[in-house]
Design an enzyme around this catalytic site. Structure first.
Site, mmCIF file in Angstrom:
data_model
loop_
_atom_site.group_PDB
_atom_site.id
_atom_site.type_symbol
_atom_site.label_atom_id
_atom_site.label_comp_id
_atom_site.label_asym_id
_atom_site.label_seq_id
_atom_site.Cartn_x
_atom_site.Cartn_y
_atom_site.Cartn_z
ATOM 1 N N GLY A 505 0.817 -1.198 0.000
ATOM 2 C CA GLY A 505 0.000 0.000 0.000
ATOM 3 C C GLY A 505 0.852 1.249 0.000
ATOM 4 O O GLY A 505 2.071 1.204 -0.173
ATOM 5 N N SER A 506 0.208 2.399 0.210
ATOM 6 C CA SER A 506 0.870 3.699 0.187
ATOM 7 C C SER A 506 0.893 4.300 1.587
ATOM 8 O O SER A 506 0.024 4.022 2.411
ATOM 9 C CB SER A 506 0.146 4.639 -0.784
ATOM 10 O OG SER A 506 0.133 4.087 -2.092
ATOM 11 N N LYS A 521 -0.442 4.305 6.836
ATOM 12 C CA LYS A 521 -0.299 3.347 5.739
ATOM 13 C C LYS A 521 -1.678 2.830 5.362
ATOM 14 O O LYS A 521 -2.402 2.269 6.176
ATOM 15 C CB LYS A 521 0.600 2.181 6.154
ATOM 16 C CG LYS A 521 0.966 1.259 4.999
ATOM 17 C CD LYS A 521 1.946 0.193 5.447
ATOM 18 C CE LYS A 521 2.508 -0.582 4.277
ATOM 19 N NZ LYS A 521 3.430 0.196 3.456
ATOM 20 N N ASP A 616 9.934 -9.177 4.099
ATOM 21 C CA ASP A 616 10.209 -8.134 3.097
ATOM 22 C C ASP A 616 11.261 -7.158 3.634
ATOM 23 O O ASP A 616 11.054 -5.938 3.677
ATOM 24 C CB ASP A 616 8.921 -7.386 2.762
ATOM 25 C CG ASP A 616 9.057 -6.563 1.480
ATOM 26 O OD1 ASP A 616 10.001 -6.815 0.709
ATOM 27 O OD2 ASP A 616 8.232 -5.661 1.266
#
Length: 821
Positions: A505-506, A521, A616
């Site tokens: 997401g952003s 977020k 990640d």
């Protein structure tokens, strides 16, 4: 260099510093000076504005002697005759042999040594003792005059301070009038002219306000500090012709001076080379307000605050410019004349009144008067226009005529009392008017408070309506805030300032009503149920560590899922690390980031109730606070995404160079996948570039291959970011390269745990030389293999075999390659 120019320059140097002597052919003028042979003292023209200890802007110059071997310009002797332009004045030997100061422009004698000289062949020499001596040119032992026998405000070691019984000449110290005017002040320190062996500090040559007590053969009786002296040798000489006291230094390297200060105190000061300043060693009188008439007429002294002197009620400074220079001797003047002073009998002219000053040191020179009560004493004073004040106590009525000096408020010593000071009626408010003013002030104050409260209430109400502040509820854990979506829209200005984005997401910047900066977020394409989402977020919210980004709250409304984090001022490691930044991160900061990140991941893997695998790890997800302390972000997303995680992994293949080989083989993922990603990121921290980069000709290069090769060759310096220009701790650099190469091993069982990585980076574990992974060796033979690490678009058989093998080993077991240091 042109010979003529060299001679001209040399002649100018000689003019500026002409040795240590003035003779009949070499007068002193302008900026010239003479310096003693040991470079201790200099003589020349001096202006008080040159000194950094004064606020003077005076342009007058004086002949002075000052220390040449200390940077703070400090005079020890001076004339008190001003010269407006030293370029038109000169200090020279006159025809009669005297040393004189002449104003050449006006052809006028300003100052002279004025002694009888048998020979007109004389010279003036500055000595290392600080004395300017006028001697016979052919016989230096014949001294006609020396400045040390005529002290001004400074008494130097070796100088006499006393009385010539034959001539009656008294050698005494007199302070400057103020810090800009070296003319004599009102105080003085001198030996008792009546013949006793004690020194007095006098005011105006009439009133003694301090005494040393007589000399008892070793010390002055009222200066007991002399017995504890370790720096000075004292001597008092008393014979038929003279009486004097002098002192010398036990250590010639110590620079010390005795001064009569503009404050009316005598002070012993010592130069401290380390701090480059004069340190007060001793002073008398000890209390500043004990200096007689320090504040002048109608001035009151107080040691409660600076400045010491202030004018009493009804009076103001007579000469403000003198007060600015700490010269209070001019005192104060009345603001409004007394009734009797203006000779007015008008009915409109009110009689004088008295201002009550309680707890003051009563001024000197009181005169007794007839008065049987306080009221009668007041009437006696009012009948005399010269009466300025009165007091009444158990001993009777006393009045003062003329200027009041030596006043001190808030006094508790001898002579304290209540003084009634005579002032014009207009200087004192009428009691009835005072009452009306007080009532008016109270009413006005209450009205002002009510208005202020109304304004405050209005703004608070508007703030409540505008914010309605984030109607906050607590989760089951009680540590996270449940935000409404509309609230987050408001604090992020409708998600207008984007900080970054990725597969999950952003991220947008926001600011809470209390001005706390946050990062919001917004999870894209997230379909988990609200109840399950809240439960998982609550679990992650309890996971707190100094190297983990703190989760402040969340939002779950319909299909909207948002997470609210603390805001990191320095952004991500991605932004700070790679070329394009004007200032490269130092090695110390990079090592701090590597170690802090390892600690954060170790906490997730081993210290939480359930092992959390980040999945990640990359520079984008390492955030930095204002002190470059690293904080791992997005560490709970793998847990939150659940079944959707495999779908997100498909998009994660666009993240170049961080995914472990086991992602391809399909075997269960362990915490060692994070270790692999950490190792790839650590190589980028070392090199300052991305692992998969393109050369000048578009040819791909893979930095891990180069790193493994150079590590085995013992040439790790070539791996360091060239922007650091080799500025890195060699041991830390080698340790980091070894750790990185161990982390990216194909077989996950050979990779260290994050806990071991922390111990290695901290220096508590030694680490062996890692082997070059087979995938890197294959890459060295075929550069095209870089695609495997870039996109994971295909798999290598060897990697699959290694991943399969990893299932038969414990992912967290100890490893013989890492041993206690």
């Amino acid at each position: 260099m042109d010979p003529f120019f060299f001679l001209l320059l040399f002649s100018q140097i000689l003019l500026c510093t002409a040795g240590d002597t003035i003779n009949s052919t070499t007068p002193l003028s302008g900026s010239q000076k003479i310096v003693s042979q040991g470079n201790k003292f200099a003589v020349g023209f001096y202006s008080p504005s040159q000194s950094n200890t004064t606020s003077s802007t005076s342009s007058n110059y004086y002949i002075a002697i000052w220390y040449s071997n200390i940077p703070l310009l400090t005079t020890v002797w001076n004339t008190d005759v001003p010269v407006s332009d030293p370029a038109t004045a000169s200090l020279e030997i006159a025809r009669d042999g005297n040393l004189v100061l002449l104003d050449q422009a006006k052809n006028r004698l300003l100052w002279s040594t004025n002694v009888s000289i048998a020979s007109n062949s004389t010279i003036a020499t500055i000595k290392d003792s600080g004395s300017l001596e006028l001697t016979d040119a052919s016989n230096a032992s014949i001294v006609y005059w020396q400045s040390i026998d005529h002290p001004t405000n400074t008494w130097l070691p070796g100088g006499k301070l006393g009385l010539n019984k034959t001539t009656g000449l008294s050698q005494r110290l007199i302070p400057w009038k103020n810090s800009a005017d070296p003319s004599p002040g009102l105080s003085s320190l001198e030996l008792d002219p009546n013949g006793t062996t004690q020194y007095f500090i006098q005011w105006n040559e009439s009133i003694n306000y301090w005494t040393s007590g007589p000399w008892n053969g070793n010390i002055f009786s009222l200066v007991p500090e002399m017995t504890a002296n370790f720096r000075y040798d004292f001597q008092f000489v008393d014979n038929a012709t003279e009486s004097y006291f002098y002192y010398s230094m036990k250590d010639d390297a110590v620079i010390s001076r005795f001064i009569m200060d503009v404050t009316g105190q005598i002070k012993q000061l010592t130069w401290v080379e380390y701090s480059q300043q004069w340190i007060l060693f001793w002073s008398q009188p000890r209390r500043q307000c004990e200096v007689y008439a320090l504040c002048g007429a109608y001035g009151s002294c107080s040691e409660a605050a600076l400045p010491y002197c202030n004018c009493v009620k009804g009076f103001s400074q007579k000469v403000q410019s003198d007060w600015d220079l700490q010269d209070y001797s001019g005192g104060c003047r009345r603001n409004v004349p007394l009734q009797c002073q203006i000779n007015s009998s008008s009915a409109q002219t009110k009689p004088d009144k008295f201002y009550t000053m309680a707890g003051v040191r009563l001024p000197d020179n009181a005169r007794g008067a007839v008065g049987a009560s306080l009221k009668e004493c007041e009437q006696v004073c009012l009948k005399s226009c010269s009466c300025d004040a009165y007091t009444y106590n158990t001993t009777g009525c006393f009045i003062w005529s003329g200027d009041l000096v030596n006043l001190q408020e808030q006094y508790s010593g001898n002579g304290v009392g209540t003084l009634f000071l005579r002032l014009a009626a207009s200087e004192l408010q009428d009691p009835k008017k005072n009452k009306a003013v007080i009532i008016g002030a109270v009413v006005g104050g209450v009205a002002a408070i009510l208005i202020i409260l109304a304004v405050v209430f209005f703004f608070l109400y508007q703030k409540y309506r505008r914010d309605r502040t984030l109607r906050i509820s607590k989760t089951a854990g009680g540590t996270l805030i449940a935000f409404r979506y509309s609230d987050l829209q408001h604090v992020t200005s409708n998600f207008s300032e984007k900080l970054g984005g990725g597969a999950f997401g952003s991220v947008f910047k926001g600011k809470l009503p209390d001005s706390t900066a946050i990062a919001v977020k917004r999870l894209d394409g997230f379909h988990q149920g609200e109840k399950q989402f809240r439960a998982e977020v609550s679990t992650i919210g309890t996971t707190q560590h100094v190297n983990l980004v703190r989760l402040l709250g969340f939002c779950s409304e319909g299909s909207r899922r948002l997470l609210v984090y603390e805001y990191m001022q320095k952004g991500s490691l991605e932004v700070q690390l790679f070329p394009g930044e004007t200032t490269a991160l130092s090695w110390a900061i990079r090592y701090q980031i590597a170690l802090g990140t390892a600690r954060g991941l170790n906490y997730l893997h081993e210290k939480c109730r359930d092992c959390i695998i980040h999945c990640d790890v990359k520079p984008d997800n390492i955030l930095l606070d204002d002190s470059f302390v690293p904080k791992v972000s997005d560490f709970g997303l793998a847990k939150l995404l659940g079944r959707d995680f495999s779908r997100v992994l498909t998009t994660m293949r666009g993240t170049r160079g961080y995914l472990a080989p086991e992602w391809i083989s399909g075997v269960p993922i362990t915490a060692k996948a994070d270790v692999f990603s950490y190792g790839m990121m650590l190589l980028e921290i070392i090199s300052g570039r991305r692992n998969a980069d393109h050369g000048e000709e578009g040819r791909s290069t893979f930095f891990p291959t180069l790193a493994a090769s150079k590590l085995h060759e013992g040439d790790v310096q070539t791996l360091l970011d060239p922007r650091l220009k080799g500025d890195a701790n060699p041991d830390e650099l080698t340790r980091a390269c070894k750790v990185a190469c161990w982390c990216i091993q194909d077989d996950e069982s050979t990779r260290p745990t994050m806990g071991q990585i922390v111990q290695i980076l901290e220096g508590f574990l030694d680490v062996n030389m890692p082997p070059v992974p087979r995938s890197l060796r294959a890459l060295g033979e075929s550069p095209d293999v870089i695609n495997f690490f870039s996109d994971l678009s295909s798999s290598q058989t060897s990697q699959t075999e290694n991943s399969t093998t990893s299932q038969t080993h414990s992912a967290t077991s100890g490893n013989s390659h890492f041993q206690s240091s």
